[in-house]
Design a protein around this motif. Structure first.
Motif, PDB file in Angstrom:
ATOM      1  N   ASP A 255       0.856  -1.214   0.001  1.00  0.00           N
ATOM      2  CA  ASP A 255      -0.009   0.031   0.004  1.00  0.00           C
ATOM      3  C   ASP A 255       0.802   1.298  -0.072  1.00  0.00           C
ATOM      4  O   ASP A 255       0.663   2.198  -0.575  1.00  0.00           O
ATOM      5  CB  ASP A 255      -1.053   0.174   1.268  1.00  0.00           C
ATOM      6  N   ALA A 256       2.076   1.158   0.536  1.00  0.00           N
ATOM      7  CA  ALA A 256       3.072   2.336   0.774  1.00  0.00           C
ATOM      8  C   ALA A 256       3.444   2.831  -0.638  1.00  0.00           C
ATOM      9  O   ALA A 256       3.735   3.950  -0.949  1.00  0.00           O
ATOM     10  CB  ALA A 256       3.985   2.144   1.550  1.00  0.00           C
ATOM     11  N   LYS A 257       3.516   1.879  -1.615  1.00  0.00           N
ATOM     12  CA  LYS A 257       3.712   2.064  -2.905  1.00  0.00           C
ATOM     13  C   LYS A 257       2.590   2.262  -3.873  1.00  0.00           C
ATOM     14  O   LYS A 257       3.267   2.366  -5.092  1.00  0.00           O
ATOM     15  CB  LYS A 257       4.907   0.990  -3.224  1.00  0.00           C
ATOM     16  N   ALA A 258       1.530   1.937  -3.581  1.00  0.00           N
ATOM     17  CA  ALA A 258       0.564   1.928  -4.535  1.00  0.00           C
ATOM     18  C   ALA A 258      -0.245   3.478  -4.515  1.00  0.00           C
ATOM     19  O   ALA A 258      -0.319   4.153  -3.677  1.00  0.00           O
ATOM     20  CB  ALA A 258      -0.646   1.118  -3.942  1.00  0.00           C
ATOM     21  N   PRO A 259      -0.617   3.657  -5.977  1.00  0.00           N
ATOM     22  CA  PRO A 259      -1.690   4.892  -5.971  1.00  0.00           C
ATOM     23  C   PRO A 259      -2.896   4.563  -5.320  1.00  0.00           C
ATOM     24  O   PRO A 259      -3.118   3.604  -5.359  1.00  0.00           O
ATOM     25  CB  PRO A 259      -1.407   5.046  -7.438  1.00  0.00           C
ATOM     26  N   PRO A 260      -3.474   5.680  -4.991  1.00  0.00           N
ATOM     27  CA  PRO A 260      -5.074   5.371  -4.503  1.00  0.00           C
ATOM     28  C   PRO A 260      -5.802   4.816  -5.632  1.00  0.00           C
ATOM     29  O   PRO A 260      -5.613   4.801  -6.809  1.00  0.00           O
ATOM     30  CB  PRO A 260      -5.538   7.070  -4.241  1.00  0.00           C
ATOM     31  N   LEU A 261      -7.015   4.172  -5.036  1.00  0.00           N
ATOM     32  CA  LEU A 261      -8.028   3.838  -5.995  1.00  0.00           C
ATOM     33  C   LEU A 261      -8.390   4.915  -6.893  1.00  0.00           C
ATOM     34  O   LEU A 261      -8.739   6.088  -6.497  1.00  0.00           O
ATOM     35  CB  LEU A 261      -8.982   3.371  -5.077  1.00  0.00           C
ATOM     36  N   LYS A 262      -8.752   4.588  -7.927  1.00  0.00           N
ATOM     37  CA  LYS A 262      -9.193   5.441  -9.012  1.00  0.00           C
ATOM     38  C   LYS A 262     -10.612   6.115  -8.600  1.00  0.00           C
ATOM     39  O   LYS A 262     -11.582   5.459  -8.177  1.00  0.00           O
ATOM     40  CB  LYS A 262      -9.402   4.854 -10.385  1.00  0.00           C
ATOM     41  N   PRO A 263     -10.552   7.395  -8.811  1.00  0.00           N
ATOM     42  CA  PRO A 263     -11.884   8.186  -8.367  1.00  0.00           C
ATOM     43  C   PRO A 263     -13.177   7.632  -8.969  1.00  0.00           C
ATOM     44  O   PRO A 263     -14.197   7.546  -8.237  1.00  0.00           O
ATOM     45  CB  PRO A 263     -11.885   9.563  -9.048  1.00  0.00           C
ATOM     46  N   ASP A 264     -13.222   6.996 -10.142  1.00  0.00           N
ATOM     47  CA  ASP A 264     -14.500   6.659 -10.828  1.00  0.00           C
ATOM     48  C   ASP A 264     -14.723   5.150 -10.072  1.00  0.00           C
ATOM     49  O   ASP A 264     -16.046   4.904  -9.995  1.00  0.00           O
ATOM     50  CB  ASP A 264     -14.373   6.557 -12.249  1.00  0.00           C
ATOM     51  N   THR A 265     -13.643   4.610 -10.041  1.00  0.00           N
ATOM     52  CA  THR A 265     -13.778   3.245  -9.285  1.00  0.00           C
ATOM     53  C   THR A 265     -14.475   3.283  -7.806  1.00  0.00           C
ATOM     54  O   THR A 265     -15.574   2.698  -7.517  1.00  0.00           O
ATOM     55  CB  THR A 265     -12.522   2.108  -9.202  1.00  0.00           C
ATOM     56  N   ALA A 266     -13.971   4.052  -7.085  1.00  0.00           N
ATOM     57  CA  ALA A 266     -14.515   4.555  -5.891  1.00  0.00           C
ATOM     58  C   ALA A 266     -15.894   5.048  -5.798  1.00  0.00           C
ATOM     59  O   ALA A 266     -16.659   4.768  -4.940  1.00  0.00           O
ATOM     60  CB  ALA A 266     -13.426   5.466  -4.986  1.00  0.00           C
ATOM     61  N   ALA A 267     -16.060   5.937  -6.707  1.00  0.00           N
ATOM     62  CA  ALA A 267     -17.518   6.512  -6.771  1.00  0.00           C
ATOM     63  C   ALA A 267     -18.493   5.288  -7.213  1.00  0.00           C
ATOM     64  O   ALA A 267     -19.808   5.470  -6.700  1.00  0.00           O
ATOM     65  CB  ALA A 267     -17.473   7.624  -7.980  1.00  0.00           C
ATOM     66  N   LEU A 268     -18.271   4.377  -8.156  1.00  0.00           N
ATOM     67  CA  LEU A 268     -19.018   3.193  -8.490  1.00  0.00           C
ATOM     68  C   LEU A 268     -19.322   2.646  -7.305  1.00  0.00           C
ATOM     69  O   LEU A 268     -20.614   2.198  -7.094  1.00  0.00           O
ATOM     70  CB  LEU A 268     -18.455   2.441  -9.631  1.00  0.00           C
ATOM     71  N   ILE A 269     -18.135   2.102  -6.602  1.00  0.00           N
ATOM     72  CA  ILE A 269     -18.736   1.288  -5.483  1.00  0.00           C
ATOM     73  C   ILE A 269     -19.450   1.951  -4.496  1.00  0.00           C
ATOM     74  O   ILE A 269     -20.462   1.428  -3.842  1.00  0.00           O
ATOM     75  CB  ILE A 269     -17.354   0.864  -4.794  1.00  0.00           C
ATOM     76  N   ASP A 270     -19.304   3.099  -3.895  1.00  0.00           N
ATOM     77  CA  ASP A 270     -20.086   3.893  -3.013  1.00  0.00           C
ATOM     78  C   ASP A 270     -21.429   4.005  -3.886  1.00  0.00           C
ATOM     79  O   ASP A 270     -22.446   3.697  -2.921  1.00  0.00           O
ATOM     80  CB  ASP A 270     -19.340   5.253  -3.049  1.00  0.00           C
ATOM     81  N   ALA A 271     -21.714   4.406  -4.797  1.00  0.00           N
ATOM     82  CA  ALA A 271     -23.160   4.494  -5.390  1.00  0.00           C
ATOM     83  C   ALA A 271     -23.812   3.212  -5.465  1.00  0.00           C
ATOM     84  O   ALA A 271     -25.028   3.149  -5.130  1.00  0.00           O
ATOM     85  CB  ALA A 271     -23.054   5.195  -6.983  1.00  0.00           C
TER      86      ALA A 271
END
Length: 392
Positions: A255-271
């Motif tokens: 995780d320390a080396k990983a970029p964040p979850l893409k905004p569109d992926t996070a938004a889809l899961i949240d929706a």
């Protein structure tokens, strides 16, 4: 026990006999699983919400045991005792006590010792048909027992898993989100962390050690962890080994080396998890949200549609059922369709009955492979309270 009112056992047993008569008439053999169970089996499979409420003790031989917190896992173990190769269909019904810790402030609907009457079906060939049959039989039994009315809430863990599988993220993040699915607040906190700054989880760990860990080298990580503990004269106390600690730290290092979850992926899961609609509208709502790009999600939606069709053909008013995407029930072994039967007199936190599909549970308790399975149970004290129109 606890704050519950005295139980009218004669009334409870009469009620249970009514329920069991319906189950037995439908072909479900009555069985009586052991009350005392190996603790390790339960603690591994029931999920965090139930694990912390299980009564665990050690017998004189040193074996760790528990009072069963539900009857599904004991019935799975009974099935495997009879069919160790897990290669037979079987249909069981039961009635008996279960035990869960409740705070002293708990009301009569949440006793520490309570009774469950239910059914479990193993090895079914048609999942949608078995899901529908289970719910219809539960409703028929409750109606026969005198329950005047109810509301149905359903969900589908398989749809959620299919959504995660289609998302662009590391597999460890899917496991984490799946692990937190049962607790909405914790789930949203984890989704926010992954989408805003997963590297922050490394801040509380020794930076020098985290920087040395290679996420692709598990054996090397265990050696580094052992050397770090030895250098600091840290003694391992408890059940976690150096290998288990290293496994957790490897995820932190990745995780320390990983970029964040893409905004569109996070938004889809949240929706998705916020979706709550009448059951017949769920397919359109979810297809509009997710699209048609995922074959696995499309297949899960097709199974959902067929299940609803079978329920409607059996006389269930599916328009009155609520589909809640974030609903997964409070135990961790469900893998597909889940349901709860709620009455207004007790409210949504005290369902009269519930259940669902758990295709991975039998393997987790010793079967050689995953076995299709689905079941449901009635909380008979709650049923009695409603049928009598007040407190027992």
């Amino acid at each position: 026990m606890g704050a519950a009112q005295p139980v009218n056992f004669e009334a409870l047993e009469a009620q249970a006999r009514t329920l069991l008569a319906v189950f037995i008439a439908a072909g479900y053999e009555a069985v009586a699983p052991d009350i005392i169970q190996p603790a390790g089996v339960f603690l591994d499979v029931v999920g965090e919400a139930l694990r912390g409420r299980t009564y665990v003790f050690t017998d004189l031989s040193g074996e760790e045991l528990c009072l069963r917190p539900d009857l599904t896992v004991p019935t799975c173990r009974l099935y495997l005792q009879r069919h160790p190769h897990a290669d037979r269909e079987a249909f069981y019904s039961y009635n008996g006590p279960a035990f869960r810790f409740q705070p002293a402030s708990a009301d009569a609907s949440h006793p520490r010792e309570f009774r469950q009457a239910g059914i479990e079906a193993f090895g079914d060939k048609d999942a949608s048909e078995a899901d529908a049959r289970t719910l219809v039989l539960m409703l028929r039994a409750l109606q026969q027992a005198g329950l005047p009315g109810w509301r149905l809430r359903i969900g589908d863990v398989g749809l959620f898993d299919a959504l995660l599988a289609a998302g662009d993220m590391p597999e460890r993040w899917r496991r984490r989100l799946r692990h937190q699915f049962w607790r909405p607040d914790a789930f949203r906190a984890e989704l926010k962390r992954l989408s805003s700054g997963p590297a922050r989880s490394a801040a509380s760990f020794p930076r020098a050690l985290i920087d040395k860990l290679d996420p692709e080298d598990a054996a090397g990580a265990e050696l580094l962890v052992t050397e770090y503990l030895d250098a600091g004269n840290v003694e391992l106390i408890g059940v976690r080994s150096a290998a288990e600690i290293a496994e957790g730290l490897l995820a932190v290092a990745a995780d320390a080396k990983a970029p964040p979850l893409k905004p569109d992926t996070a938004a889809l899961i949240d929706a998705y998890v916020r979706t709550r609609v009448p059951a017949p509208q769920a397919t359109t709502a979810l297809r509009d949200l997710v699209g048609t790009g995922s074959e696995r999600f499309a297949a899960a939606l097709e199974a959902y549609d067929r299940r609803c069709m079978l329920l409607a053909e059996s006389g269930v008013d599916i328009a009155a059922m609520e589909f809640s995407a974030e609903f997964g029930r409070s135990v961790g072994y469900y893998t597909g369709f889940v349901f709860e039967i709620v009455v207004d007199a007790l409210g949504p936190t005290s369902p009269v009955g519930g259940g669902g599909r758990y295709d991975g549970l039998l393997k987790a308790v010793g079967a050689p492979r995953n076995v299709p399975a689905v079941g449901g149970a009635v909380h008979t004290e709650r049923l009695l309270t409603v049928v009598r129109g007040g407190k027992r």
